[in-house]
Design an enzyme around this catalytic site. Structure first.
Site, mmCIF file in Angstrom:
data_model
loop_
_atom_site.group_PDB
_atom_site.id
_atom_site.type_symbol
_atom_site.label_atom_id
_atom_site.label_comp_id
_atom_site.label_asym_id
_atom_site.label_seq_id
_atom_site.Cartn_x
_atom_site.Cartn_y
_atom_site.Cartn_z
ATOM 1 N N ASP A 1 0.829 -1.198 0.000
ATOM 2 C CA ASP A 1 0.000 0.000 0.000
ATOM 3 C C ASP A 1 0.874 1.262 0.000
ATOM 4 O O ASP A 1 1.843 1.350 0.758
ATOM 5 C CB ASP A 1 -0.863 -0.022 1.277
ATOM 6 C CG ASP A 1 -1.973 1.009 1.260
ATOM 7 O OD1 ASP A 1 -2.869 0.899 0.412
ATOM 8 O OD2 ASP A 1 -1.934 1.937 2.096
ATOM 9 N N GLU B 1 2.012 -0.401 -4.927
ATOM 10 C CA GLU B 1 1.045 0.632 -5.288
ATOM 11 C C GLU B 1 1.793 1.953 -5.140
ATOM 12 O O GLU B 1 2.075 2.395 -4.035
ATOM 13 C CB GLU B 1 -0.158 0.624 -4.335
ATOM 14 C CG GLU B 1 -1.241 1.584 -4.809
ATOM 15 C CD GLU B 1 -1.972 2.314 -3.693
ATOM 16 O OE1 GLU B 1 -3.026 2.881 -3.971
ATOM 17 O OE2 GLU B 1 -1.486 2.354 -2.551
HETATM 18 C C1 NOJ Z 1 -4.366 2.980 -0.907
HETATM 19 C C2 NOJ Z 1 -5.509 2.032 -0.753
HETATM 20 O O1 NOJ Z 1 -5.742 1.394 -1.982
HETATM 21 C C3 NOJ Z 1 -6.693 2.849 -0.282
HETATM 22 O O2 NOJ Z 1 -7.868 2.092 -0.290
HETATM 23 C C4 NOJ Z 1 -6.387 3.391 1.090
HETATM 24 O O3 NOJ Z 1 -7.426 4.271 1.484
HETATM 25 C C5 NOJ Z 1 -5.076 4.173 1.103
HETATM 26 N N1 NOJ Z 1 -4.027 3.505 0.373
HETATM 27 C C6 NOJ Z 1 -4.591 4.376 2.510
HETATM 28 O O4 NOJ Z 1 -4.161 3.152 3.058
#
Ligand code: NOJ
Length: 559
Positions: free
Chosen positions: A215, A274
């Site tokens: 993440d 990500e």
């Molecule tokens: C990216 C995640 O995909 C999202 O759903 C989340 O709100 C944020 N990161 C914070 O963790």
């Protein structure tokens, strides 16, 4: 399209790693299947649908967070990284699920959320109790406030979900949170933080997990030395390796350590970043073999259904894979964006909404402009094009049913912090793509569970239910099943060659084994030459001599 372009990747084609061209299906656990009838999806629910996943033909599943959480941000506020939320099951349930998936040849990827914990995490509770200057506070980012009595935040920075990025605690200090107030950012300069995540990676790897989705992988390390810049000054700093908050070069030291853990397992564990960064070159760093190994390419999430945009993005991303030696990734939907059937059914670029005065409206027109059929037709064409490309494709639960975004969710029913703080993610928030799946056309919560669903399901879900679609050869589910089965034949070498089409709105390429993919983004049929081969799959109406408008076909060479 005129010029022919050969793109090659240097991948070792003799024994390609499983993930290089995998189809990974994202499960949002709380909205997938509810086995214990409490309105929340759970791990036994996933276990009960392993046959469905096997029949769909996916190579791996990625589970969004299922850890203990107060759900301030749909589970991305993790209270304990090495356990299962009791509402979702137990570690024993998790092990049983992994075993069942592995028995069907499906790999398991779990989400790691290293930028921030939940405010309920033991470390944060300890930091609150321990007070200023303590070792416990040093695991997070605490600062004194500004103004004569320190009652103003350290800076005027905004959080991603809207509102200020600092929160004051009882003794007057402030802590930094990129996201919701309940998600305090960790201090990655602290060795204990680094060590603890290595332990978490080992914990899940030892339980048989095959890979990790990381993440906001580009946010972990920070340079918060005084004096801190204002938000205007912050905005002006280039995000090219030395920005105080984003995509710093030193974050890759963290991932080099992680890689050693991944490679200590056989087969090595995988990871996908990500990382919303500025350029493909910056993204490539996350995909390097001595780092995470793969990075999401989100370019198609913000592109229209448009031949030129698709071709450019495909070319750029395959070229990037050449540099990193990784394989590229393709994504049309996930839990953070409006479902692609809906995006393509609204006027161009309307999938994201904009603020007009105090009202959030669809950028290209109101919701009633949604062309449900057209959106789904274009979504299927885009999906089949993606599945024909080299690289791995990430699917989001429900897209295989052709689900549209759910708009009819009242403010009281909404859960996403982005909605309440009026921040990013389109102003309506992300609940509309997180509504529990319809498994049956009838019955309580369309077969999701026996006790309703934590987000409201609309009546039109009945048409998209798994049981309704499974027996219909023309359904989107049947189409996905067929595409994923055929894809194993199509995915050989990680290369493609663009072919001349004579039309700006038609893309055509050939894979090393002679399979061709043709997408007609326009509305006029595109004639196929007689000796092209046999159309083995169409995203829309049957196609033989020509490809109808807004349709993709796969063509296999005649022997
Ligand atoms: C990216 C995640 O995909 C999202 O759903 C989340 O709100 C944020 N990161 C914070 O963790």
């Amino acid at each position: 399209m005129t010029d022919a372009l050969v793109i090659e990747t240097p991948a070792d084609q003799e024994t390609p790693a499983w993930w290089r061209q995998a189809v990974v299906y994202q499960i949002y656990p709380r909205s997938f299947a509810d086995a214990n009838g409490d309105g929340l999806g759970d791990i036994p629910g996933i276990l009960s649908r392993v046959d469905y996943l096997a029949e769909l033909g996916v190579d791996a599943v990625w589970l969004s967070p299922f850890y203990p959480s107060a759900l301030a941000d749909g589970g991305y506020d993790v209270a304990d990284y090495r356990d299962v939320d009791p509402r979702l099951g137990t570690l024993a349930d998790f092990d049983a699920m992994v075993e069942a998936l592995h028995a069907r040849g499906i790999r398991v990827v779990v989400d790691i959320v290293p930028n921030h914990t939940s405010n309920l995490h033991a470390w944060f509770q300890e930091a609150l109790a321990a007070g200023r200057g303590s070792a416990a506070r040093d695991r997070y980012i605490f600062r004194e406030g500004t103004g004569p009595d320190g009652s103003e935040p350290p800076t005027d920075w905004q959080s991603t979900f809207g509102g200020g990025a600092w929160e004051r605690v009882e003794d007057g200090q402030w802590y930094f949170h990129h996201f919701a107030v309940e998600q305090p950012d960790l201090n990655w300069a602290n060795p204990e933080v680094r060590e603890d995540f290595l332990e978490t990676l080992r914990f899940w790897s030892d339980r048989g997990v095959d890979g990790f989705r990381i993440d906001v992988a580009h946010m972990l390390t920070k340079d918060l030395a005084d004096p801190l810049p204002s938000s205007v000054e912050l905005e002006a700093i280039p995000r090219d390796g030395n920005h105080p908050l984003f995509d710093r070069d030193d974050v890759h030291e963290v991932y080099a350590e992680w890689r050693k853990v991944f490679n200590s397992y056989d087969p090595p564990r995988t990871a996908v970043a990500e990382a919303w960064v500025e350029t493909p070159e910056r993204r490539a760093k996350y995909a390097s073999a001595d780092g995470l190994g793969q990075a999401f390419n989100f370019d198609l999430l913000v592109a229209d259904f448009d031949a030129t945009q698709f071709r450019t993005l495909i070319t750029v991303n395959l070229a990037e894979a050449l540099v990193t030696g990784s394989s590229t990734t393709w994504v049309l939907s996930n839990h953070d964006v409006t479902r692609h059937a809906t995006r393509y059914g609204l006027p161009p670029l309307a999938g994201r909404r904009v603020k007009q005065g105090t009202e959030w409206v669809a950028a290209g027109g109101p919701e009633d402009q949604l062309d449900r059929e057209g959106g789904l037709r274009r979504a299927r064409a885009a999906t089949l094009l993606l599945l024909g490309l080299p690289g791995s494709t990430y699917l989001y639960q429900g897209e295989e049913l052709g689900l549209h975004e759910v708009a009819a969710i009242t403010a009281e029913q909404r859960q996403d912090p982005a909605f309440f703080r009026g921040g990013a993610f389109d102003g309506l928030g992300r609940d509309g793509c997180r509504v529990p799946l319809p498994w049956t056309a009838d019955g309580a919560s369309f077969g999701f569970g026996s006790a309703g669903s934590h987000l409201p399901q609309p009546a039109w879900f009945a048409e998209y239910a798994v049981d309704a679609e499974a027996s219909d050869p023309a359904s989107t589910l049947s189409f996905y099943r067929r595409a994923l089965a055929l894809r194993h034949e199509l995915q050989t070498g990680e290369t493609l060659e663009w072919l001349e089409t004579g039309r700006e709105d038609v893309l055509r390429f050939v894979r090393p084994n002679g399979w061709q993919v043709v997408t007609n983004f326009g509305t006029e049929p595109f004639a196929l030459d007689a000796d092209t081969g046999a159309v083995v799959l169409s995203s829309g109406a049957d196609a033989e001599a020509s490809v109808p408008g807004e349709t993709t076909v796969w063509i296999a060479p005649t022997a």
